[in-house]
Design a protein around this motif. Structure first.
Motif, PDB file in Angstrom:
ATOM      1  N   ILE A  36       0.791  -1.210  -0.002  1.00  0.00           N
ATOM      2  CA  ILE A  36       0.145   0.088  -0.006  1.00  0.00           C
ATOM      3  C   ILE A  36       0.897   1.261   0.003  1.00  0.00           C
ATOM      4  O   ILE A  36       0.363   2.318  -0.078  1.00  0.00           O
ATOM      5  CB  ILE A  36      -0.992   0.102   1.284  1.00  0.00           C
ATOM      6  N   GLY A  66      -3.910  -6.104   0.065  1.00  0.00           N
ATOM      7  CA  GLY A  66      -2.924  -4.628   0.345  1.00  0.00           C
ATOM      8  C   GLY A  66      -1.970  -4.984   1.617  1.00  0.00           C
ATOM      9  O   GLY A  66      -2.742  -4.971   2.532  1.00  0.00           O
ATOM     10  N   ILE A  69      -0.218  -2.299   6.090  1.00  0.00           N
ATOM     11  CA  ILE A  69      -1.229  -1.304   6.869  1.00  0.00           C
ATOM     12  C   ILE A  69      -0.558  -0.819   8.003  1.00  0.00           C
ATOM     13  O   ILE A  69      -0.975   0.339   8.509  1.00  0.00           O
ATOM     14  CB  ILE A  69      -2.733  -1.974   6.985  1.00  0.00           C
ATOM     15  N   ARG A  75       1.154   5.618   2.989  1.00  0.00           N
ATOM     16  CA  ARG A  75       0.102   5.108   2.041  1.00  0.00           C
ATOM     17  C   ARG A  75       0.106   5.890   0.708  1.00  0.00           C
ATOM     18  O   ARG A  75      -0.081   6.970   0.840  1.00  0.00           O
ATOM     19  CB  ARG A  75      -1.329   4.835   2.746  1.00  0.00           C
ATOM     20  N   SER A  78      -4.916   4.199  -1.996  1.00  0.00           N
ATOM     21  CA  SER A  78      -6.037   4.471  -1.171  1.00  0.00           C
ATOM     22  C   SER A  78      -6.913   3.051  -1.059  1.00  0.00           C
ATOM     23  O   SER A  78      -6.769   2.471  -2.050  1.00  0.00           O
ATOM     24  CB  SER A  78      -6.879   5.395  -1.265  1.00  0.00           C
ATOM     25  N   GLN A  79      -7.488   2.697  -0.060  1.00  0.00           N
ATOM     26  CA  GLN A  79      -8.161   1.535   0.425  1.00  0.00           C
ATOM     27  C   GLN A  79      -9.432   1.559  -0.725  1.00  0.00           C
ATOM     28  O   GLN A  79      -9.713   0.656  -1.245  1.00  0.00           O
ATOM     29  CB  GLN A  79      -8.590   1.434   1.688  1.00  0.00           C
ATOM     30  N   GLN A  80      -9.842   2.987  -0.839  1.00  0.00           N
ATOM     31  CA  GLN A  80     -11.208   2.730  -1.807  1.00  0.00           C
ATOM     32  C   GLN A  80     -10.792   2.431  -3.075  1.00  0.00           C
ATOM     33  O   GLN A  80     -11.547   1.839  -4.041  1.00  0.00           O
ATOM     34  CB  GLN A  80     -11.744   4.246  -1.816  1.00  0.00           C
ATOM     35  N   GLU A  83     -10.157  -1.002  -3.619  1.00  0.00           N
ATOM     36  CA  GLU A  83     -11.559  -1.931  -3.404  1.00  0.00           C
ATOM     37  C   GLU A  83     -12.185  -1.939  -4.693  1.00  0.00           C
ATOM     38  O   GLU A  83     -12.924  -3.160  -5.159  1.00  0.00           O
ATOM     39  CB  GLU A  83     -12.351  -1.446  -2.278  1.00  0.00           C
ATOM     40  N   TYR A  93     -11.041  -8.647  -1.553  1.00  0.00           N
ATOM     41  CA  TYR A  93      -9.924  -7.714  -1.121  1.00  0.00           C
ATOM     42  C   TYR A  93     -10.039  -7.560   0.410  1.00  0.00           C
ATOM     43  O   TYR A  93     -10.808  -7.478   1.373  1.00  0.00           O
ATOM     44  CB  TYR A  93     -10.193  -6.168  -1.662  1.00  0.00           C
ATOM     45  N   GLU A  95      -6.759  -5.915   3.500  1.00  0.00           N
ATOM     46  CA  GLU A  95      -5.689  -5.196   3.866  1.00  0.00           C
ATOM     47  C   GLU A  95      -5.082  -6.117   5.124  1.00  0.00           C
ATOM     48  O   GLU A  95      -5.658  -6.421   5.988  1.00  0.00           O
ATOM     49  CB  GLU A  95      -5.883  -3.723   4.038  1.00  0.00           C
TER      50      GLU A  95
END
Length: 148
Positions: A36, A66, A69, A75, A78-80, A83, A93, A95
């Motif tokens: 990430i 990912g 963390i 980072r 982004s997680q979004q 996803e 998905y 993390e």
């Protein structure tokens, strides 16, 4: 019927590229991991997906992970965004932090539960007639599995 789990980790190293192609054929699940904190590792995912399409069964379960963390302050992906990518590719998905062991056990338990569920429905492709002694690990059917 016991399920045999066999885990191969090549860490994406080029020197393993020629042997990984043969393992794709017998794989029921593949875990694609990116860092990430490294945009470049995320940008390589389409290349790995092309390889999966070329060599793996079309029924293979693919999980996008990912990692790192524990370094959230660094980072770059982004997680979004991850996803959305995984959803577009029909992948689960999650993390994780391998360093801190965050969600690592969950990853493997969820994946094992998904494999068990598919084995019960007879949708797994078994391309290996019989594993060699000592290969894989038998697991029993679980009734408490959720792939969430």
């Amino acid at each position: 019927m016991p399920l045999q789990l066999q885990i191969w980790d090549t860490a994406g190293q080029e020197r393993f590229r020629s042997i990984t192609q043969s393992y794709y054929r017998s794989a029921n699940a593949l875990i694609l991991t990116y860092d990430i904190t490294c945009e470049e590792s995320f940008r390589c995912l389409p290349e790995w997906l092309r390889e999966i399409e070329q060599y793996a069964s079309n029924k293979v379960i693919t999980v996008l992970v990912g990692n790192k963390i524990d370094l959230a302050e660094r980072r770059e992906v982004s997680q979004q965004r991850a996803e959305e990518f995984s959803e577009a590719q029909d992948m689960y998905y999650l993390e994780t932090s391998a360093k801190e062991s965050d969600n690592v056990e969950k990853l493997f338990l969820d994946l094992a539960c998904r494999l068990i569920s598919e084995a019960r429905q007879n949708t797994l492709v078994n391309n290996v007639s019989s594993p060699l002694p000592g290969e894989g690990k038998s697991i029993s059917y679980l009734t408490c599995c959720n792939f969430n």
